[in-house]
Design a protein around this motif. Structure first.
Motif, PDB file in Angstrom:
ATOM      1  N   ASP A  62      -4.900   6.985  -1.705  1.00  0.00           N
ATOM      2  CA  ASP A  62      -4.384   5.723  -1.176  1.00  0.00           C
ATOM      3  C   ASP A  62      -4.349   4.674  -2.270  1.00  0.00           C
TER       4      ASP A  62
ATOM      5  N   ARG B  88       0.393   5.769   0.516  1.00  0.00           N
ATOM      6  CA  ARG B  88      -0.454   6.948   0.672  1.00  0.00           C
ATOM      7  C   ARG B  88       0.296   8.166   0.170  1.00  0.00           C
TER       8      ARG B  88
ATOM      9  N   GLN C 219       0.850  -1.188   0.000  1.00  0.00           N
ATOM     10  CA  GLN C 219       0.000   0.000   0.000  1.00  0.00           C
ATOM     11  C   GLN C 219       0.885   1.237   0.000  1.00  0.00           C
TER      12      GLN C 219
ATOM     13  N   THR D 237      -5.902  13.282   0.049  1.00  0.00           N
ATOM     14  CA  THR D 237      -5.028  12.120   0.073  1.00  0.00           C
ATOM     15  C   THR D 237      -5.473  11.109  -0.977  1.00  0.00           C
TER      16      THR D 237
END
Length: 172
Positions: free
Chosen positions: A78, A62, A60, A76
């Motif tokens: 993600d 961000r 992952q 943001t």
């Protein structure tokens, strides 16, 4: 850095703790994500402090979305469920309320797609959007994402359940 005319996608920084605190604890947007409980500043500080920015390790990533003039953080993006073997990952976006409907989400998605396709070699991106979330549906459709499935009774809001759509975009 990943930049366009108006925004930059940048790494998570310790100064982001208060911004994340506001967004993660905003009950109005809990239904669009997976949060169902508030986060403390300490939890968010620990998250930032131990954050692994290598998408190949953490699966992952961000990005914080900042305005180029003044560096105000407005959202943001993600990347999650990173699957390099199959060339895909999930994508989610949040733009803070005062900055919505100004084209920032479209710009940020474009930068993230470029990063995913050209830098980390992804073949496709996908997201899950509540059927009733018309602003998000319009955003992803306008950016070339297509509905590839409907999930019945997928998202709970209070005591009721709503459907969700799976959106997909082939990058290569």
């Amino acid at each position: 850095m990943l930049s366009s005319g108006r925004i930059t996608l940048r790494a998570l920084e310790p100064v982001d703790v208060d911004t994340l605190y506001r967004w993660e604890n905003d009950t109005e947007i809990w239904g669009a994500g997976i949060s169902l409980a508030p986060y403390s500043r300490k939890q968010l500080w620990d998250y930032i402090d131990s954050y692994e920015a290598d998408i190949f390790k953490a699966k992952q990533l961000r990005f914080m979305i900042a305005l180029r003039d003044g560096n105000e953080t407005i959202g943001t993006i993600d990347l999650f469920d990173f699957d390099p073997a199959n060339g895909r990952c999930g994508i989610g976006i949040l733009i803070s309320t005062p900055h919505r409907r100004a084209g920032y989400a479209r710009e940020a998605l474009g930068l993230a797609e470029e990063y995913c396709g050209k830098v980390i070699g992804m073949h496709q991106l996908y997201c899950t959007v509540g059927a009733a979330n018309m602003p998000s549906r319009r955003l992803f459709e306008s950016c070339g994402y297509r509905i590839s499935g409907r999930l019945r009774s997928w998202l709970r809001t209070g005591r009721s359940y709503g459907d969700a759509f799976i959106f997909q975009k082939i990058l290569s």
